[in-house]
Design an enzyme around this catalytic site. Structure first.
Site, PDB file in Angstrom:
ATOM      1  N   ASN A 189     -14.889  11.688  11.247  1.00 14.14           N
ATOM      2  CA  ASN A 189     -15.706  10.541  10.048  1.00 14.14           C
ATOM      3  C   ASN A 189     -16.847  10.568   9.685  1.00 14.14           C
ATOM      4  OD1 ASN A 189     -13.043  10.609   9.221  1.00 14.14           O
ATOM      5  ND2 ASN A 189     -12.773   9.754  10.386  1.00 14.14           N
ATOM      6  N   ARG A 190     -17.663  11.681  11.434  1.00 10.53           N
ATOM      7  CA  ARG A 190     -19.141  11.478  11.376  1.00 10.53           C
ATOM      8  C   ARG A 190     -19.707   9.956  11.601  1.00 10.53           C
ATOM      9  NH1 ARG A 190     -18.480  15.583  11.829  1.00 10.53           N
ATOM     10  NH2 ARG A 190     -19.481  17.571  10.298  1.00 10.53           N
TER      11      ARG A 190
END
Length: 211
Positions: A189-190
């Site tokens: 999810n970065r």
């Protein structure tokens, strides 16, 4: 070309403050050994960013040849663009990207020339063809064709056909003496893990950074 759907999730590992070495050189050594054993292609390949006297940035890939607590050393032609940039502004940035491990290491610091003795020691360890190549290429200069290099190479082969090849006076090493390190581990999810080491009053201060 729309690349908005081109993405990769990073799931291989995480990074926690408790697992970090107190010394960034030691932490780099740990990660470098893991990159080497993890079959990363050319783990010693690093990008170096320099800035010219006019403020124009430049980026290229070089090979790290040695590192210790004194810094990170690579070799080049001292007439090259990067060497000219460094002569005007010795502040540089190094970046190692080990995609197979989903990791990056960014190092900022000051570039300084290594001694002629250190350059000679490395130069004599190179294959003879690479030694000749150092004499042949006027790095970063414009040439009309590849045949210019081939002609010059034949000239150097004849010139140095007997005995050892001397170290060119325009060729040698730079050592990057770091003042900051950033270790980056890709996460889902970065929400990547990032830790910065910064020299503060003679010791390394470690802080987590937002991704």
């Amino acid at each position: 070309m729309d690349l908005s759907e081109l993405r990769q999730e990073y799931t291989k590992a995480g990074l926690e403050r408790a697992t970090l070495a107190l010394d960034p050189f030691k932490q780099f050594e740990i990660w470098f050994q893991q990159a080497t054993s993890g079959q990363v292609l050319e783990p010693n390949a690093m990008q170096i960013a320099t800035v010219s006297s006019t403020g124009r940035p430049s980026l290229r890939t070089v090979l790290l040849k040695t590192f210790d607590e004194q810094g990170f050393v690579f070799y080049t032609n001292y007439h090259s663009q990067k060497a000219q940039d460094i002569a005007q502004n010795p502040q540089v940035v190094l970046l190692f990207f080990w995609k197979e491990l989903e990791r990056q290491v960014e190092i900022t610091g000051r570039a300084e020339k290594v001694s002629s003795l250190e350059s000679l020691k490395y130069f004599t360890s190179r294959p003879r063809g690479s030694q000749l190549g150092a004499w042949v290429s006027a790095q970063s200069n414009i040439i009309t064709s590849r045949s210019v290099l081939e002609i010059k190479l034949n000239e150097m082969k004849n010139k140095f056909k007997e005995g050892t090849i001397p170290l060119p006076d325009f060729w040698g090493g730079f050592r990057i003496v770091p003042d900051t390190f950033e270790f980056w581990q890709g996460r889902p999810n970065r929400l990547h893990d990032r830790f910065e080491y910064r020299m503060q009053q003679g010791q390394w201060d470690i802080q987590r950074l937002a991704p």
